[in-house]
Design a protein around this motif. Sequence first.
Motif, PDB file in Angstrom:
ATOM      1  N   ILE A 258      42.448 -15.613  16.190  1.00  0.00           N
ATOM      2  CA  ILE A 258      42.863 -14.642  15.182  1.00  0.00           C
ATOM      3  C   ILE A 258      44.209 -15.039  14.589  1.00  0.00           C
ATOM      4  CG2 ILE A 258      43.567 -12.236  14.853  1.00  0.00           C
ATOM      5  CD1 ILE A 258      41.485 -11.444  16.897  1.00  0.00           C
ATOM      6  N   ALA A 259      45.104 -15.554  15.425  1.00  0.00           N
ATOM      7  CA  ALA A 259      46.418 -15.974  14.928  1.00  0.00           C
ATOM      8  C   ALA A 259      46.286 -17.112  13.931  1.00  0.00           C
ATOM      9  CB  ALA A 259      47.305 -16.398  16.098  1.00  0.00           C
ATOM     10  N   PHE A 260      45.396 -18.050  14.184  1.00  0.00           N
ATOM     11  CA  PHE A 260      45.167 -19.140  13.231  1.00  0.00           C
ATOM     12  C   PHE A 260      44.665 -18.588  11.891  1.00  0.00           C
ATOM     13  CE2 PHE A 260      44.749 -22.184  16.928  1.00  0.00           C
ATOM     14  CZ  PHE A 260      45.839 -22.953  16.561  1.00  0.00           C
ATOM     15  N   ALA A 261      43.720 -17.654  11.954  1.00  0.00           N
ATOM     16  CA  ALA A 261      43.170 -17.081  10.722  1.00  0.00           C
ATOM     17  C   ALA A 261      44.237 -16.295   9.960  1.00  0.00           C
ATOM     18  CB  ALA A 261      41.974 -16.185  11.054  1.00  0.00           C
ATOM     19  N   ILE A 262      45.037 -15.509  10.679  1.00  0.00           N
ATOM     20  CA  ILE A 262      46.096 -14.742  10.024  1.00  0.00           C
ATOM     21  C   ILE A 262      47.123 -15.676   9.409  1.00  0.00           C
ATOM     22  CG2 ILE A 262      47.998 -13.148  10.441  1.00  0.00           C
ATOM     23  CD1 ILE A 262      46.329 -11.765  12.497  1.00  0.00           C
ATOM     24  N   ALA A 263      47.444 -16.764  10.101  1.00  0.00           N
ATOM     25  CA  ALA A 263      48.422 -17.709   9.566  1.00  0.00           C
ATOM     26  C   ALA A 263      47.941 -18.314   8.254  1.00  0.00           C
ATOM     27  CB  ALA A 263      48.694 -18.809  10.596  1.00  0.00           C
ATOM     28  N   VAL A 264      46.650 -18.617   8.166  1.00  0.00           N
ATOM     29  CA  VAL A 264      46.109 -19.162   6.916  1.00  0.00           C
ATOM     30  C   VAL A 264      46.207 -18.136   5.798  1.00  0.00           C
ATOM     31  CG1 VAL A 264      44.029 -20.031   5.792  1.00  0.00           C
ATOM     32  CG2 VAL A 264      44.589 -20.771   8.105  1.00  0.00           C
ATOM     33  N   ILE A 265      45.812 -16.895   6.094  1.00  0.00           N
ATOM     34  CA  ILE A 265      45.913 -15.832   5.084  1.00  0.00           C
ATOM     35  C   ILE A 265      47.367 -15.602   4.687  1.00  0.00           C
ATOM     36  CG2 ILE A 265      45.497 -13.379   4.650  1.00  0.00           C
ATOM     37  CD1 ILE A 265      43.103 -13.566   6.545  1.00  0.00           C
ATOM     38  N   TYR A 266      48.255 -15.675   5.666  1.00  0.00           N
ATOM     39  CA  TYR A 266      49.674 -15.414   5.420  1.00  0.00           C
ATOM     40  C   TYR A 266      50.321 -16.520   4.583  1.00  0.00           C
ATOM     41  CZ  TYR A 266      53.951 -12.889   6.592  1.00  0.00           C
ATOM     42  OH  TYR A 266      55.089 -12.116   6.534  1.00  0.00           O
ATOM     43  N   MET A 267      49.736 -17.718   4.607  1.00  0.00           N
ATOM     44  CA  MET A 267      50.275 -18.824   3.812  1.00  0.00           C
ATOM     45  C   MET A 267      49.909 -18.733   2.337  1.00  0.00           C
ATOM     46  SD  MET A 267      50.020 -22.316   6.058  1.00  0.00           S
ATOM     47  CE  MET A 267      48.252 -22.155   6.375  1.00  0.00           C
ATOM     48  N   ILE A 268      48.890 -17.948   2.012  1.00  0.00           N
ATOM     49  CA  ILE A 268      48.390 -17.937   0.634  1.00  0.00           C
ATOM     50  C   ILE A 268      49.408 -17.401  -0.366  1.00  0.00           C
ATOM     51  CG2 ILE A 268      46.626 -16.939  -0.865  1.00  0.00           C
ATOM     52  CD1 ILE A 268      44.662 -17.143   1.438  1.00  0.00           C
ATOM     53  N   PRO A 269      50.054 -16.235  -0.150  1.00  0.00           N
ATOM     54  CA  PRO A 269      51.023 -15.740  -1.159  1.00  0.00           C
ATOM     55  C   PRO A 269      52.173 -16.698  -1.445  1.00  0.00           C
ATOM     56  CG  PRO A 269      50.397 -13.975   0.318  1.00  0.00           C
ATOM     57  CD  PRO A 269      49.840 -15.225   0.903  1.00  0.00           C
ATOM     58  N   PRO A 270      52.896 -17.238  -0.436  1.00  0.00           N
ATOM     59  CA  PRO A 270      53.964 -18.182  -0.787  1.00  0.00           C
ATOM     60  C   PRO A 270      53.462 -19.462  -1.416  1.00  0.00           C
ATOM     61  CG  PRO A 270      53.692 -18.046   1.593  1.00  0.00           C
ATOM     62  CD  PRO A 270      52.876 -16.952   1.010  1.00  0.00           C
ATOM     63  N   LEU A 271      52.262 -19.909  -1.027  1.00  0.00           N
ATOM     64  CA  LEU A 271      51.710 -21.117  -1.629  1.00  0.00           C
ATOM     65  C   LEU A 271      51.395 -20.899  -3.101  1.00  0.00           C
ATOM     66  CD1 LEU A 271      50.685 -24.014  -1.283  1.00  0.00           C
ATOM     67  CD2 LEU A 271      48.467 -23.068  -0.601  1.00  0.00           C
ATOM     68  N   LEU A 272      50.767 -19.778  -3.435  1.00  0.00           N
ATOM     69  CA  LEU A 272      50.471 -19.474  -4.836  1.00  0.00           C
ATOM     70  C   LEU A 272      51.756 -19.285  -5.636  1.00  0.00           C
ATOM     71  CD1 LEU A 272      47.483 -16.975  -4.456  1.00  0.00           C
ATOM     72  CD2 LEU A 272      47.387 -19.404  -5.047  1.00  0.00           C
ATOM     73  N   LEU A 273      52.743 -18.642  -5.029  1.00  0.00           N
ATOM     74  CA  LEU A 273      54.013 -18.447  -5.722  1.00  0.00           C
ATOM     75  C   LEU A 273      54.707 -19.768  -5.989  1.00  0.00           C
ATOM     76  CD1 LEU A 273      55.896 -16.193  -6.763  1.00  0.00           C
ATOM     77  CD2 LEU A 273      57.012 -16.235  -4.527  1.00  0.00           C
ATOM     78  N   PHE A 274      54.645 -20.678  -5.040  1.00  0.00           N
ATOM     79  CA  PHE A 274      55.268 -21.989  -5.238  1.00  0.00           C
ATOM     80  C   PHE A 274      54.547 -22.793  -6.309  1.00  0.00           C
ATOM     81  CE2 PHE A 274      55.203 -26.533  -4.218  1.00  0.00           C
ATOM     82  CZ  PHE A 274      56.556 -26.823  -4.342  1.00  0.00           C
ATOM     83  N   LEU A 275      53.230 -22.797  -6.279  1.00  0.00           N
ATOM     84  CA  LEU A 275      52.471 -23.549  -7.282  1.00  0.00           C
ATOM     85  C   LEU A 275      52.694 -22.991  -8.681  1.00  0.00           C
ATOM     86  CD1 LEU A 275      49.094 -24.077  -5.373  1.00  0.00           C
ATOM     87  CD2 LEU A 275      50.934 -25.735  -5.721  1.00  0.00           C
ATOM     88  N   HIS A 276      52.837 -21.675  -8.781  1.00  0.00           N
ATOM     89  CA  HIS A 276      53.050 -21.060 -10.095  1.00  0.00           C
ATOM     90  C   HIS A 276      54.450 -21.328 -10.632  1.00  0.00           C
ATOM     91  CE1 HIS A 276      54.038 -17.693 -12.872  1.00  0.00           C
ATOM     92  NE2 HIS A 276      52.808 -17.925 -13.303  1.00  0.00           N
ATOM     93  N   GLY A 277      55.452 -21.370  -9.741  1.00  0.00           N
ATOM     94  CA  GLY A 277      56.826 -21.518 -10.212  1.00  0.00           C
ATOM     95  C   GLY A 277      57.497 -22.799  -9.775  1.00  0.00           C
ATOM     96  N   GLU A 278      56.717 -23.857  -9.554  1.00  0.00           N
ATOM     97  CA  GLU A 278      57.305 -25.108  -9.068  1.00  0.00           C
ATOM     98  C   GLU A 278      58.314 -25.687 -10.057  1.00  0.00           C
ATOM     99  OE1 GLU A 278      55.859 -29.566  -7.593  1.00  0.00           O
ATOM    100  OE2 GLU A 278      54.401 -28.088  -8.319  1.00  0.00           O
ATOM    101  N   GLU A 279      57.967 -25.702 -11.341  1.00  0.00           N
ATOM    102  CA  GLU A 279      58.878 -26.265 -12.335  1.00  0.00           C
ATOM    103  C   GLU A 279      60.168 -25.458 -12.436  1.00  0.00           C
ATOM    104  OE1 GLU A 279      56.898 -26.648 -16.041  1.00  0.00           O
ATOM    105  OE2 GLU A 279      55.393 -28.066 -15.305  1.00  0.00           O
ATOM    106  N   ALA A 280      60.048 -24.138 -12.452  1.00  0.00           N
ATOM    107  CA  ALA A 280      61.245 -23.295 -12.509  1.00  0.00           C
ATOM    108  C   ALA A 280      62.089 -23.443 -11.254  1.00  0.00           C
ATOM    109  CB  ALA A 280      60.845 -21.835 -12.704  1.00  0.00           C
TER     110      ALA A 280
END
Length: 293
Positions: A258-280
């Motif tokens: 369960i911890a592995f699954a939660i960690a993957v889900i928990y990585m999604i918001p910062p990953l999407l935020l980084f990909l969206h604002g990488e240039e900025a």
Amino acid sequence: MRRRYFGRTTLFVLALLFSVIFLLPTVLTITNSFMTQSEIFANYGMIFDALRPGVGTYVSDSVTLKLIPDRVTIDQYLTVLFRSPLYLSMIWNSIILVVPIVTLQVGFAAFAAYSFTRFQSKFKNAVFFMYIVLMLMPHQVTIVPNFLVADWLGILGTRWAVIFPGVFAPFSVFLLTKFMRRIPSALIEAAKVDGANEWQIFTRVCLPQCRSALYSIAILVFFDYWNMVELPIVLLDDPEAQPLPVFLSTINANEAGIAFAIAVIYMIPPLLLFLHGEEALVEGITHSGSVKG
């Protein structure tokens, strides 16, 4: 030409090697989240046995790092998303804590940075130096003062005890002040000639010029507080109000999948935020190191 080709090839191989090393924990987390609980325990059970109280922390057996599961399952994801509301509530706790911290910290930092940039005072440099000193202090050093202040304000044990120290963190003020000092003084003088007051200069001249810096600061602050553990543990005594990283820091063998699954889900918001604002993000950090105007 041979020497140049050899140098580029060496740099490419080193960059590829470091990339693999840095990405390996993330890849293992993603692939292991699709393993069955029995397979996870067979591969990493000796680690949890070594971490039990009274056993010690030495792992005598070799740990098996597997990239491809023997049997793929999504049972952990079903448990996290549908069967148990506890894990989603902890993710919601993280959102409740992080969003106000990011929003208010960037807002207060904009006002403070504008004051450091525009207004002259004999105490300005001394105050800004104190900001730098506080920024360089280890995060763990400020936990006890935060605990005492929260207890004095009567907010100990509430979410405000975690939000207030994050709102007034000095990092954003330092970085945004360095960026605002790049704004050409001629641009501000032209706005004053056109009849703009300080509020109009702040909102219509400075903030648009600092858009990339504001976005990069918001991303960095989000990354920092999205993974906070120490402050919630010390300042929040209610386990139901704890954010998700607190749970991830206390996993046991029965909850490893369960911890592995939660960690993957928990990585999604910062990953999407980084990909969206990488240039900025890159632009804001790069330009904040130079001063002109």
